[in-house]
Enzyme design. Structure first.
Site, PDB file in Angstrom:
ATOM      1  N   THR A  45      -3.626   2.000   6.270  1.00  0.00           N
ATOM      2  CA  THR A  45      -3.427   2.562   4.934  1.00  0.00           C
ATOM      3  C   THR A  45      -4.411   1.991   3.917  1.00  0.00           C
ATOM      4  O   THR A  45      -4.841   2.690   2.990  1.00  0.00           O
ATOM      5  CB  THR A  45      -1.980   2.330   4.469  1.00  0.00           C
ATOM      6  OG1 THR A  45      -1.088   2.735   5.506  1.00  0.00           O
ATOM      7  CG2 THR A  45      -1.667   3.111   3.211  1.00  0.00           C
ATOM      8  N   ARG A  77       0.817  -1.209   0.000  1.00  0.00           N
ATOM      9  CA  ARG A  77       0.000   0.000   0.000  1.00  0.00           C
ATOM     10  C   ARG A  77       0.851   1.259   0.000  1.00  0.00           C
ATOM     11  O   ARG A  77       0.393   2.344  -0.340  1.00  0.00           O
ATOM     12  CB  ARG A  77      -0.906   0.039   1.242  1.00  0.00           C
ATOM     13  CG  ARG A  77      -2.134  -0.867   1.186  1.00  0.00           C
ATOM     14  CD  ARG A  77      -1.820  -2.318   1.291  1.00  0.00           C
ATOM     15  NE  ARG A  77      -0.998  -2.596   2.476  1.00  0.00           N
ATOM     16  CZ  ARG A  77      -0.139  -3.616   2.562  1.00  0.00           C
ATOM     17  NH1 ARG A  77       0.051  -4.428   1.544  1.00  0.00           N
ATOM     18  NH2 ARG A  77       0.558  -3.821   3.670  1.00  0.00           N
ATOM     19  N   THR A 110       2.131   5.541   7.799  1.00  0.00           N
ATOM     20  CA  THR A 110       2.630   5.744   6.446  1.00  0.00           C
ATOM     21  C   THR A 110       2.087   7.056   5.908  1.00  0.00           C
ATOM     22  O   THR A 110       1.161   7.644   6.478  1.00  0.00           O
ATOM     23  CB  THR A 110       2.167   4.602   5.532  1.00  0.00           C
ATOM     24  OG1 THR A 110       0.731   4.691   5.389  1.00  0.00           O
ATOM     25  CG2 THR A 110       2.524   3.231   6.110  1.00  0.00           C
ATOM     26  N   CYS A 124      -0.376   3.074  12.190  1.00  0.00           N
ATOM     27  CA  CYS A 124       0.040   1.859  11.487  1.00  0.00           C
ATOM     28  C   CYS A 124      -0.080   0.718  12.486  1.00  0.00           C
ATOM     29  O   CYS A 124       0.309   0.870  13.655  1.00  0.00           O
ATOM     30  CB  CYS A 124       1.478   1.996  10.983  1.00  0.00           C
ATOM     31  SG  CYS A 124       2.015   0.593   9.997  1.00  0.00           S
ATOM     32  N   LYS A 147       7.930  -5.478  10.165  1.00  0.00           N
ATOM     33  CA  LYS A 147       7.277  -6.428   9.274  1.00  0.00           C
ATOM     34  C   LYS A 147       8.154  -7.647   9.004  1.00  0.00           C
ATOM     35  O   LYS A 147       7.653  -8.743   8.725  1.00  0.00           O
ATOM     36  CB  LYS A 147       6.912  -5.740   7.956  1.00  0.00           C
ATOM     37  CG  LYS A 147       5.735  -4.761   8.059  1.00  0.00           C
ATOM     38  CD  LYS A 147       5.451  -4.105   6.732  1.00  0.00           C
ATOM     39  CE  LYS A 147       4.237  -3.189   6.786  1.00  0.00           C
ATOM     40  NZ  LYS A 147       2.970  -3.942   6.958  1.00  0.00           N
ATOM     41  N   CYS A 151      -5.634  -2.899   8.743  1.00  0.00           N
ATOM     42  CA  CYS A 151      -4.551  -2.092   8.170  1.00  0.00           C
ATOM     43  C   CYS A 151      -5.082  -0.677   7.996  1.00  0.00           C
ATOM     44  O   CYS A 151      -6.157  -0.497   7.403  1.00  0.00           O
ATOM     45  CB  CYS A 151      -4.101  -2.656   6.821  1.00  0.00           C
ATOM     46  SG  CYS A 151      -2.949  -1.606   5.909  1.00  0.00           S
TER      47      CYS A 151
END
Length: 233
Positions: A83, A51, A123, A191, A160, A81
């Site tokens: 984003t 994304r 983000t 996030c 991640k 999520c």
């Protein structure tokens, strides 16, 4: 007779954050037996295009996931999520199902703190979404400088990749401290990886974990304690 709704979860962005969301969902469900828990249909799909690289590529994949969850019996959706909420309207149109919106949930919680300036660790796409919701409630958004935002993204990708140790925790706390120094009165984890490493005892601001709040809202909606969200017009 069980009247609870079935929740469909679009996940895998990333997998660890989705598992964290599901754990919170289970914890917040008032249950004495297995049968008291919600039925949850989850698509943990780490193959969704990044994304943060090309957001447009993710939309059709997320729409397909949402349609499949609807076909499997989901009554209401959640996206694990931040984003990915850029595609919220497309996801709802593709599935015909209402969405419990994480961004709306986080922004509303920020308003309830009484803060006028809210820091967001997320983000660029997630920050854009929160900016819109916060502005609609007369709150200003505080974000990292471009150099620190780039460093935040590097830390995010380390999480991640499975790094959750002290170095990463220290880096994340440093980003939170930056926002506090720049005038933030509350902090949104924009996030879903942020709460995985940010130490609860080290936070200097009112801390808002939209994933945790989303889990609570999903339980309330599925149990009929909160009305279903409205579909987009």
């Amino acid at each position: 007779m069980d009247t609870s709704l079935t929740l469909g979860v679009l996940g895998g962005m990333g997998p660890a954050a989705t598992l964290d969301f599901l754990t919170k969902l289970q914890q917040f469900t008032p249950a004495q037996t297995d049968q008291d828990h919600l039925r949850v249909l989850v698509d943990i799909n780490p193959k969704v295009p990044d994304r943060n690289a090309s957001s447009a590529d993710a939309g059709p994949v997320l729409a397909e996931m949402a349609g499949a969850l609807a076909g499997a019996g989901a009554d209401v959706l959640a996206i694990a999520c931040n984003t990915a909420h850029a595609h919220a309207d497309l996801i709802q149109r593709a599935s015909g199902l209402p969405l419990v919106d994480m961004i709306e949930t986080g922004a509303r919680a920020a308003r309830e703190t009484g803060a006028l300036r809210v820091g967001v660790l997320g983000t660029k796409g997630g920050i854009r979404l929160y900016r819109e919701y916060l502005a609609a409630q007369a709150m200003g958004l505080v974000m990292l400088t471009p150099i620190r935002q780039e460093a935040f993204m590097a830390t995010l990708y380390r999480i991640k990749a499975g790094e959750v140790g002290r170095d990463v925790q220290r880096e994340m706390q440093g980003f939170a401290d930056d926002l506090a120094a720049d005038g933030a009165e509350a902090l949104i984890a924009g996030c879903t990886e942020v709460p995985l490493v940010l130490d609860p005892d080290a936070r200097k601001l009112d801390f808002i974990d939209p994933g945790e709040l989303l889990a609570r809202r999903c339980v309330a909606v599925c149990l009929g304690l909160e009305p279903l969200p409205a579909m987009p017009g």
